[in-house]
Design an enzyme around this catalytic site. Structure first.
Site, PDB file in Angstrom:
ATOM      1  N   LYS A   1       0.835  -1.217   0.000  1.00  0.00           N
ATOM      2  CA  LYS A   1       0.000   0.000   0.000  1.00  0.00           C
ATOM      3  C   LYS A   1       0.858   1.251   0.000  1.00  0.00           C
ATOM      4  O   LYS A   1       0.476   2.272  -0.569  1.00  0.00           O
ATOM      5  CB  LYS A   1      -0.954  -0.020   1.193  1.00  0.00           C
ATOM      6  CG  LYS A   1      -2.019  -1.098   1.039  1.00  0.00           C
ATOM      7  CD  LYS A   1      -3.348  -0.694   1.604  1.00  0.00           C
ATOM      8  CE  LYS A   1      -4.401  -1.659   1.115  1.00  0.00           C
ATOM      9  NZ  LYS A   1      -5.738  -1.384   1.563  1.00  0.00           N
TER      10      LYS A   1
ATOM     11  N   LYS B   1      -5.834 -10.084  -8.192  1.00  0.00           N
ATOM     12  CA  LYS B   1      -7.121 -10.256  -7.515  1.00  0.00           C
ATOM     13  C   LYS B   1      -8.135  -9.212  -8.003  1.00  0.00           C
ATOM     14  O   LYS B   1      -7.742  -8.072  -8.288  1.00  0.00           O
ATOM     15  CB  LYS B   1      -6.868 -10.060  -6.010  1.00  0.00           C
ATOM     16  CG  LYS B   1      -8.046 -10.332  -5.111  1.00  0.00           C
ATOM     17  CD  LYS B   1      -7.689 -10.055  -3.653  1.00  0.00           C
ATOM     18  CE  LYS B   1      -8.221  -8.709  -3.217  1.00  0.00           C
ATOM     19  NZ  LYS B   1      -8.396  -8.524  -1.784  1.00  0.00           N
TER      20      LYS B   1
ATOM     21  N   LYS C   1     -11.966  -4.142  -5.313  1.00  0.00           N
ATOM     22  CA  LYS C   1     -13.083  -3.196  -5.337  1.00  0.00           C
ATOM     23  C   LYS C   1     -12.639  -1.741  -5.524  1.00  0.00           C
ATOM     24  O   LYS C   1     -13.457  -0.885  -5.822  1.00  0.00           O
ATOM     25  CB  LYS C   1     -13.946  -3.352  -4.086  1.00  0.00           C
ATOM     26  CG  LYS C   1     -13.325  -2.863  -2.787  1.00  0.00           C
ATOM     27  CD  LYS C   1     -14.240  -3.265  -1.641  1.00  0.00           C
ATOM     28  CE  LYS C   1     -13.920  -2.587  -0.325  1.00  0.00           C
ATOM     29  NZ  LYS C   1     -12.522  -2.559   0.088  1.00  0.00           N
TER      30      LYS C   1
HETATM   31  N1  AQP Z   1     -11.322 -11.037  -5.495  1.00  0.00           N
HETATM   32  C1  AQP Z   1     -11.765 -11.581  -4.388  1.00  0.00           C
HETATM   33  N2  AQP Z   1     -12.045 -12.903  -4.352  1.00  0.00           N
HETATM   34  C2  AQP Z   1     -12.516 -13.472  -3.219  1.00  0.00           C
HETATM   35  N3  AQP Z   1     -12.728 -12.792  -2.073  1.00  0.00           N
HETATM   36  C3  AQP Z   1     -12.475 -11.473  -2.063  1.00  0.00           C
HETATM   37  N4  AQP Z   1     -12.582 -10.521  -1.102  1.00  0.00           N
HETATM   38  C4  AQP Z   1     -12.173  -9.355  -1.632  1.00  0.00           C
HETATM   39  N5  AQP Z   1     -11.831  -9.493  -2.918  1.00  0.00           N
HETATM   40  C5  AQP Z   1     -11.983 -10.799  -3.221  1.00  0.00           C
HETATM   41  C6  AQP Z   1     -13.044 -10.744   0.268  1.00  0.00           C
HETATM   42  O1  AQP Z   1     -13.853  -9.648   0.656  1.00  0.00           O
HETATM   43  C7  AQP Z   1     -13.514  -9.210   1.961  1.00  0.00           C
HETATM   44  C8  AQP Z   1     -13.072  -7.744   1.928  1.00  0.00           C
HETATM   45  O2  AQP Z   1     -11.839  -7.647   1.247  1.00  0.00           O
HETATM   46  P1  AQP Z   1     -11.315  -6.358   0.432  1.00  0.00           P
HETATM   47  O3  AQP Z   1      -9.865  -6.615   0.149  1.00  0.00           O
HETATM   48  O4  AQP Z   1     -12.197  -6.031  -0.704  1.00  0.00           O
HETATM   49  O5  AQP Z   1     -11.520  -5.174   1.302  1.00  0.00           O
HETATM   50  P2  AQP Z   1     -10.866  -4.608   2.595  1.00  0.00           P
HETATM   51  O6  AQP Z   1     -10.698  -5.662   3.606  1.00  0.00           O
HETATM   52  O7  AQP Z   1     -11.773  -3.509   2.889  1.00  0.00           O
HETATM   53  O8  AQP Z   1      -9.374  -4.181   2.154  1.00  0.00           O
HETATM   54  P3  AQP Z   1      -8.817  -2.889   1.507  1.00  0.00           P
HETATM   55  O9  AQP Z   1      -7.376  -3.183   1.315  1.00  0.00           O
HETATM   56  O10 AQP Z   1      -9.206  -1.681   2.253  1.00  0.00           O
HETATM   57  O11 AQP Z   1      -9.529  -2.859   0.122  1.00  0.00           O
HETATM   58  P4  AQP Z   1      -9.193  -2.009  -1.120  1.00  0.00           P
HETATM   59  O12 AQP Z   1      -8.182  -2.825  -1.909  1.00  0.00           O
HETATM   60  O13 AQP Z   1     -10.509  -1.919  -1.792  1.00  0.00           O
HETATM   61  O14 AQP Z   1      -8.650  -0.688  -0.694  1.00  0.00           O
HETATM   62  C9  AQP Z   1     -12.444 -10.157   2.476  1.00  0.00           C
HETATM   63  O15 AQP Z   1     -13.070 -11.198   3.212  1.00  0.00           O
HETATM   64  C10 AQP Z   1     -11.840 -10.712   1.216  1.00  0.00           C
HETATM   65  O16 AQP Z   1     -11.290 -11.996   1.377  1.00  0.00           O
END
Ligand code: AQP
Length: 338
Positions: free
Chosen positions: A116, A198, A201
């Protein structure tokens, strides 16, 4: 501590970007099935999201929208506690205390921080660095037994366990040591245009993901242009990441094993398979989107659910925090002294 003899399960997503079918398959869909078996807390972790600059009104709207999408995906507020992290100030208080029980060396080893810090190089703030300690506080406040996580959070959960054990060794048992629940292999959904990464979002290119709220025409367009590989067989293969990813999505949403799908689509070409996959996604999302539209049209209702959730969560968090304050030697809250 177990409530009604059920183990406590806690999970959350930061309100950044758009919830995707990756989030649905890897988290939301499982959460709604887990509610019957665990005592669940589902959090919109908005305090985590401000490690990256957020527009205030977008963050507020998105936090409520994510809560509505949790509900629309099947979270039942009668059965589970659903709330917004910043509505329970105990998270910030415990995070500060736990910072004092975390070694800098441990934080330096967190690979997600390194990733990050590279991604947001113009704003490498201290919050980004201590993010895993806030996550530890989220988990330990509620004495969670089980934390469903993706592979990328494994290191953070290990840190949570280390912090909890360190604290318990110093002061006697205060925290439950949580266990990771890693969803089954194959449930990691990859980006549509770059299946080596991956599905994320917060991806700047929305064509890399299907959002839970994407209209049918958008789903169709995104699946049509998803990367496939040379060749024409609908077969999962380590060298054919694109088609393998699409088969994984199909399998996770339909419950049909990949081997059966390969058989089912053996005479089909990529275009035909993609059309069927798009239809499956559209039909999966339709009831979620319909429920979402109703919910988001009634903000009062969502806010009432979130208020009730925050109250229930605060009550539990306060029990843990009171114990922590006492053990480390803080003077009891003046307002509570008789
Ligand atoms: N591509 C994926 N495939 C399967 N499971 C996923 N999850 C996320 N993407 C996939 C599951 O969703 C939950 C939230 O994970 P996250 O990485 O979208 O969000 P976060 O925890 O809120 O992390 P970040 O780093 O704050 O997100 P960004 O990258 O959006 O800035 C988890 O249970 C994950 O396994």
């Amino acid at each position: 501590m177990k409530i009604n003899n059920k183990k406590i399960l806690l999970s959350g997503v930061a309100p950044t970007g758009n919830l995707t079918i990756g989030n649905y398959i890897g988290a939301l869909k499982n959460w709604s099935q887990m509610q019957a078996h665990y005592d669940c807390l589902f959090i919109v972790v908005d305090m985590h999201s401000i490690t990256v600059r957020q527009d205030p009104s977008t963050l507020r709207e998105r936090s409520i929208s994510f809560a509505a999408q949790y509900l629309a995906s099947g979270i039942d507020p009668e059965q589970s506690i659903i709330f917004i992290q910043s509505n329970v100030p105990a998270h910030a208080e415990l995070a500060w205390i736990l910072n004092c029980f975390t070694n800098v060396g441990e934080l330096n080893r967190m690979t997600q921080f390194k990733d990050k810090a590279r991604k947001y190089s113009s704003n490498v703030n201290a919050g980004l660095y201590v993010y895993p300690v806030l996550m530890a506080a989220d988990i330990l406040l509620y004495q969670a037994n089980i934390v469903p996580i993706g592979d990328d959070q494994r290191q953070h959960l290990e840190l949570t366990r280390n912090i909890a054990s360190r604290f318990n060794n110093l002061y006697g048992k205060v925290f439950q040591i949580p266990e990771a629940y890693i969803s089954r292999a194959g449930a990691r959904i990859m980006s549509l245009l770059n299946p080596e990464r991956k599905m994320d979002k917060s991806d700047l290119n929305s064509n890399n993901y299907i959002a839970l709220l994407d209209e049918p025409s958008v789903v169709l367009k995104k699946i049509r242009q998803a990367v496939t590989d040379s060749g024409r067989e609908i077969k999962a293969n380590k060298t054919k990441l694109g088609i393998s990813n699409l088969l994984t999505i199909y399998s996770c949403l339909s419950g049909i094993p990949i081997a059966k799908l390969e058989e089912q689509f053996k005479d089909e070409n990529y275009a035909g398979f993609k059309k069927e996959l798009a239809e499956l996604i559209i039909e999966t999302l339709r009831p979620i989107q319909n429920r979402y539209k109703k919910l988001i049209g009634d903000k009062e209702y969502i806010l009432t659910i979130l208020k009730q959730g925050a109250e229930k969560a605060s009550e539990r968090a306060e029990r843990t925090l009171k114990e922590v304050r006492e053990r480390i030697g803080f003077v009891p809250l003046i307002t509570k002294i008789q």
